[in-house]
Write a protein that holds these residues in place. Structure first.
Motif, PDB file in Angstrom:
ATOM      1  N   PRO A   1       0.839  -1.202   0.000  1.00 43.76           N
ATOM      2  CA  PRO A   1       0.000   0.000   0.000  1.00 43.76           C
ATOM      3  C   PRO A   1       0.874   1.251   0.000  1.00 43.76           C
ATOM      4  O   PRO A   1       1.845   1.322   0.741  1.00 43.76           O
ATOM      5  CB  PRO A   1      -0.771  -0.104   1.312  1.00 43.76           C
ATOM      6  N   GLU A   2       0.518   2.208  -0.834  1.00 41.89           N
ATOM      7  CA  GLU A   2       1.395   3.368  -1.001  1.00 41.89           C
ATOM      8  C   GLU A   2       1.224   4.448   0.059  1.00 41.89           C
ATOM      9  O   GLU A   2       2.018   5.363   0.143  1.00 41.89           O
ATOM     10  CB  GLU A   2       1.188   3.979  -2.393  1.00 41.89           C
ATOM     11  N   ASN A   3       0.157   4.351   0.814  1.00 37.43           N
ATOM     12  CA  ASN A   3       0.020   5.308   1.916  1.00 37.43           C
ATOM     13  C   ASN A   3      -0.829   4.666   3.015  1.00 37.43           C
ATOM     14  O   ASN A   3      -1.414   3.600   2.845  1.00 37.43           O
ATOM     15  CB  ASN A   3      -0.553   6.656   1.434  1.00 37.43           C
ATOM     16  N   ILE A   4      -0.864   5.350   4.150  1.00 34.97           N
ATOM     17  CA  ILE A   4      -1.522   4.798   5.339  1.00 34.97           C
ATOM     18  C   ILE A   4      -3.016   4.548   5.110  1.00 34.97           C
ATOM     19  O   ILE A   4      -3.599   3.606   5.658  1.00 34.97           O
ATOM     20  CB  ILE A   4      -1.284   5.717   6.569  1.00 34.97           C
ATOM     21  N   TYR A   5      -3.636   5.373   4.240  1.00 35.61           N
ATOM     22  CA  TYR A   5      -5.082   5.207   4.020  1.00 35.61           C
ATOM     23  C   TYR A   5      -5.367   3.953   3.194  1.00 35.61           C
ATOM     24  O   TYR A   5      -6.324   3.231   3.451  1.00 35.61           O
ATOM     25  CB  TYR A   5      -5.675   6.469   3.382  1.00 35.61           C
ATOM     26  N   LEU A   6      -4.513   3.688   2.208  1.00 40.70           N
ATOM     27  CA  LEU A   6      -4.686   2.466   1.421  1.00 40.70           C
ATOM     28  C   LEU A   6      -4.400   1.243   2.284  1.00 40.70           C
ATOM     29  O   LEU A   6      -5.048   0.202   2.147  1.00 40.70           O
ATOM     30  CB  LEU A   6      -3.776   2.496   0.185  1.00 40.70           C
ATOM     31  N   LEU A   7      -3.445   1.386   3.205  1.00 48.54           N
ATOM     32  CA  LEU A   7      -3.184   0.281   4.141  1.00 48.54           C
ATOM     33  C   LEU A   7      -4.402   0.028   5.017  1.00 48.54           C
ATOM     34  O   LEU A   7      -4.849  -1.107   5.190  1.00 48.54           O
ATOM     35  CB  LEU A   7      -1.964   0.626   5.006  1.00 48.54           C
ATOM     36  N   LYS A   8      -4.954   1.112   5.552  1.00 48.22           N
ATOM     37  CA  LYS A   8      -6.147   0.956   6.403  1.00 48.22           C
ATOM     38  C   LYS A   8      -7.315   0.350   5.617  1.00 48.22           C
ATOM     39  O   LYS A   8      -8.093  -0.434   6.150  1.00 48.22           O
ATOM     40  CB  LYS A   8      -6.557   2.304   6.991  1.00 48.22           C
ATOM     41  N   ALA A   9      -7.430   0.766   4.369  1.00 53.90           N
ATOM     42  CA  ALA A   9      -8.493   0.218   3.517  1.00 53.90           C
ATOM     43  C   ALA A   9      -8.341  -1.304   3.448  1.00 53.90           C
ATOM     44  O   ALA A   9      -9.307  -2.050   3.591  1.00 53.90           O
ATOM     45  CB  ALA A   9      -8.422   0.827   2.121  1.00 53.90           C
ATOM     46  N   LEU A  10      -7.109  -1.746   3.252  1.00 52.45           N
ATOM     47  CA  LEU A  10      -6.834  -3.172   3.140  1.00 52.45           C
ATOM     48  C   LEU A  10      -7.163  -3.905   4.459  1.00 52.45           C
ATOM     49  O   LEU A  10      -7.841  -4.927   4.467  1.00 52.45           O
ATOM     50  CB  LEU A  10      -5.354  -3.312   2.781  1.00 52.45           C
ATOM     51  N   LEU A  11      -6.708  -3.347   5.567  1.00 53.65           N
ATOM     52  CA  LEU A  11      -6.942  -3.997   6.856  1.00 53.65           C
ATOM     53  C   LEU A  11      -8.429  -4.040   7.193  1.00 53.65           C
ATOM     54  O   LEU A  11      -8.949  -5.064   7.648  1.00 53.65           O
ATOM     55  CB  LEU A  11      -6.177  -3.281   7.967  1.00 53.65           C
ATOM     56  N   TYR A  12      -9.125  -2.919   6.949  1.00 52.55           N
ATOM     57  CA  TYR A  12     -10.554  -2.905   7.240  1.00 52.55           C
ATOM     58  C   TYR A  12     -11.308  -3.867   6.325  1.00 52.55           C
ATOM     59  O   TYR A  12     -12.309  -4.454   6.701  1.00 52.55           O
ATOM     60  CB  TYR A  12     -11.123  -1.488   7.154  1.00 52.55           C
ATOM     61  N   ARG A  13     -10.814  -4.027   5.096  1.00 52.66           N
ATOM     62  CA  ARG A  13     -11.439  -4.978   4.197  1.00 52.66           C
ATOM     63  C   ARG A  13     -11.319  -6.415   4.749  1.00 52.66           C
ATOM     64  O   ARG A  13     -12.274  -7.187   4.751  1.00 52.66           O
ATOM     65  CB  ARG A  13     -10.782  -4.909   2.814  1.00 52.66           C
ATOM     66  N   VAL A  14     -10.148  -6.725   5.247  1.00 51.71           N
ATOM     67  CA  VAL A  14      -9.945  -8.059   5.813  1.00 51.71           C
ATOM     68  C   VAL A  14     -10.849  -8.251   7.032  1.00 51.71           C
ATOM     69  O   VAL A  14     -11.585  -9.242   7.128  1.00 51.71           O
ATOM     70  CB  VAL A  14      -8.461  -8.261   6.204  1.00 51.71           C
ATOM     71  N   CYS A  15     -10.822  -7.280   7.949  1.00 47.92           N
ATOM     72  CA  CYS A  15     -11.653  -7.387   9.162  1.00 47.92           C
ATOM     73  C   CYS A  15     -13.139  -7.441   8.790  1.00 47.92           C
ATOM     74  O   CYS A  15     -13.904  -8.227   9.358  1.00 47.92           O
ATOM     75  CB  CYS A  15     -11.407  -6.195  10.078  1.00 47.92           C
ATOM     76  N   GLY A  16     -13.532  -6.605   7.850  1.00 44.60           N
ATOM     77  CA  GLY A  16     -14.934  -6.563   7.426  1.00 44.60           C
ATOM     78  C   GLY A  16     -15.389  -7.859   6.789  1.00 44.60           C
ATOM     79  O   GLY A  16     -16.507  -8.329   7.030  1.00 44.60           O
ATOM     80  N   SER A  17     -14.525  -8.466   5.982  1.00 45.00           N
ATOM     81  CA  SER A  17     -14.875  -9.746   5.344  1.00 45.00           C
ATOM     82  C   SER A  17     -15.039 -10.830   6.396  1.00 45.00           C
ATOM     83  O   SER A  17     -15.930 -11.668   6.318  1.00 45.00           O
ATOM     84  CB  SER A  17     -13.781 -10.177   4.363  1.00 45.00           C
ATOM     85  N   LEU A  18     -14.159 -10.793   7.388  1.00 41.84           N
ATOM     86  CA  LEU A  18     -14.233 -11.787   8.455  1.00 41.84           C
ATOM     87  C   LEU A  18     -15.553 -11.656   9.216  1.00 41.84           C
ATOM     88  O   LEU A  18     -16.271 -12.631   9.420  1.00 41.84           O
ATOM     89  CB  LEU A  18     -13.045 -11.598   9.407  1.00 41.84           C
ATOM     90  N   VAL A  19     -15.871 -10.425   9.617  1.00 42.44           N
ATOM     91  CA  VAL A  19     -17.099 -10.164  10.379  1.00 42.44           C
ATOM     92  C   VAL A  19     -18.333 -10.572   9.578  1.00 42.44           C
ATOM     93  O   VAL A  19     -19.314 -11.078  10.116  1.00 42.44           O
ATOM     94  CB  VAL A  19     -17.175  -8.663  10.761  1.00 42.44           C
TER      95      VAL A  19
END
Lengths: 255, 255
Positions: A117-135
């Protein structure tokens, strides 16, 4: 053979990492980060908490902070690993830190992990996507720490701190004030290997690191990693790494 | 004709929304939410701050809270609109709230917006993806509020509060203590239409809403929306909606 990956202390250097790894095998361990493992090719066996699962292509598993887990490749595997500290997904952590997923297996789109991820927001997008998919895919249940878990944490922490010395289950059992046979049984069942094999694997993993990164003699490496004799070191090294220490150093030494 | 969309007070009912809309035209306005408009088909003209841009298929624009903006469809358009309150992307807001993108146009993958995010984490993933893509593609500059902007905010707020009465630029200019001709010039240049046309468009937009949602007579609707005569109402209605109020009500009345 990768046995222990260095994300135990991830917090000290970086807040997260994403990696593609082949033929991973990590012994039973735990750390303070979240972890998601997604299988790209082949399959891995994983133990998370006390549950054993086979993950095949397209399947992922999610590991909570301080949750015991191990991963083993029996044939071949290519996995993508995402490790991140709780503060990167604060909202998720606030709600779920005391819980564990009812099903650790889930399906998680990983194509977007391919580039850093090229910046912190794209990283957060990725992490929230993983957490969201799990939930989205599983319920969560309150996390129970069994007395068995506490024992396992003690055993693993003890090994971490004492593998460079003599390090026997007998000693730990005395220190933990628990029955030797009970400790042995619990450890083997969860780790999928005996206490001594676990200690030796960890020692060899650290020895590999030392051979690559230092100029210490083979004898010194053997001693620093807790082997009582060079013979025992060579035997174990050949068993797990499938070559001799000198050959390993020649082929893997960092300049 | 959609002229004013009801996201001015988005905070009261919901924290965000995602919608696909056709042939949008929104007059110059501002609100406290972030907004991202992405063109799926056709093109739209948009004014953001004082910059005028044409967005075509695949292009998106990003609007900061309280930033003046308008959108106009000249031929046909199909756009996806994402509006969200700052608290949903706190980290981004903390860093960028005092800034504006140097280029409002960017490319933003929108296929994932197609279905409503099923939980808060998937929503955050989406918002951070949008913010991250923007940050990746453009620099930001410190936001300057010009005296022109302050005048425009005053004019627009005045219209919002007084469109149901007599509402002339002459009155507002007096209240704002500014020159009538200067206010007229600034307004026309930025809004892309004269003050009176803007007021009448807003009145007709509100009249449409009333015709759909209430049983008020056409006369009452005309009066409540600030028209001085039924004749003036009918003339303006036909001009902008291309049919008579009674016909509009017949075809659009909510049961």
């Amino acid at each position: 053979m990768i046995f222990f990956e260095a994300h135990k202390r991830i917090g000290m250097e970086q807040q997260y990492y994403v990696k593609v790894l082949e033929n991973v095998s990590w012994g039973l361990h735990f750390h303070s980060a979240y972890e998601c493992i997604s299988v790209l090719e082949g399959s891995v066996e994983c133990v998370i908490g006390h549950e054993r699962n086979t993950l095949t292509k397209g399947e992922a598993a999610f590991i909570m902070p301080e949750q015991l887990h191990s991963i083993e490749t029996r044939e071949t595997s290519k996995v993508q690993v995402l490790v991140f500290l709780p503060e990167l997904a604060e909202d998720f952590h606030a709600v779920y830190q005391e819980k564990v997923p009812q099903n650790v297996k889930f399906v998680c789109a990983v194509q977007e992990w391919e580039k850093e991820p090229e910046n912190i927001y794209l990283l957060k997008a990725l992490l929230y996507r993983v957490c969201g998919s799990l939930v989205q895919q599983t319920a969560f249940v309150k996390r129970k720490t069994l007395s068995q878990d506490r024992l396992l944490y003690s055993l693993i922490s003890y090994i971490e701190e004492h593998y460079m010395e003599e390090c026997s289950l007998n000693q730990v059992a005395q220190i933990c004030n628990c029955d030797y046979f009970y400790a042995s049984k619990i450890f083997s069942e969860t780790a999928g290997m005996g206490f001594l094999e676990y200690v030796n694997r960890l020692r060899i993993y650290r020895a590999c690191h030392m051979l690559r990164e230092t100029d210490y003699s083979v004898l010194r490496v053997s001693e620093e990693c807790g082997f009582q004799s060079l013979r025992s070191f060579n035997r174990n090294f050949t068993k797990y790494v499938k070559c001799k220490p000198t050959q390993y150093r020649r082929e893997n030494k960092l300049v």
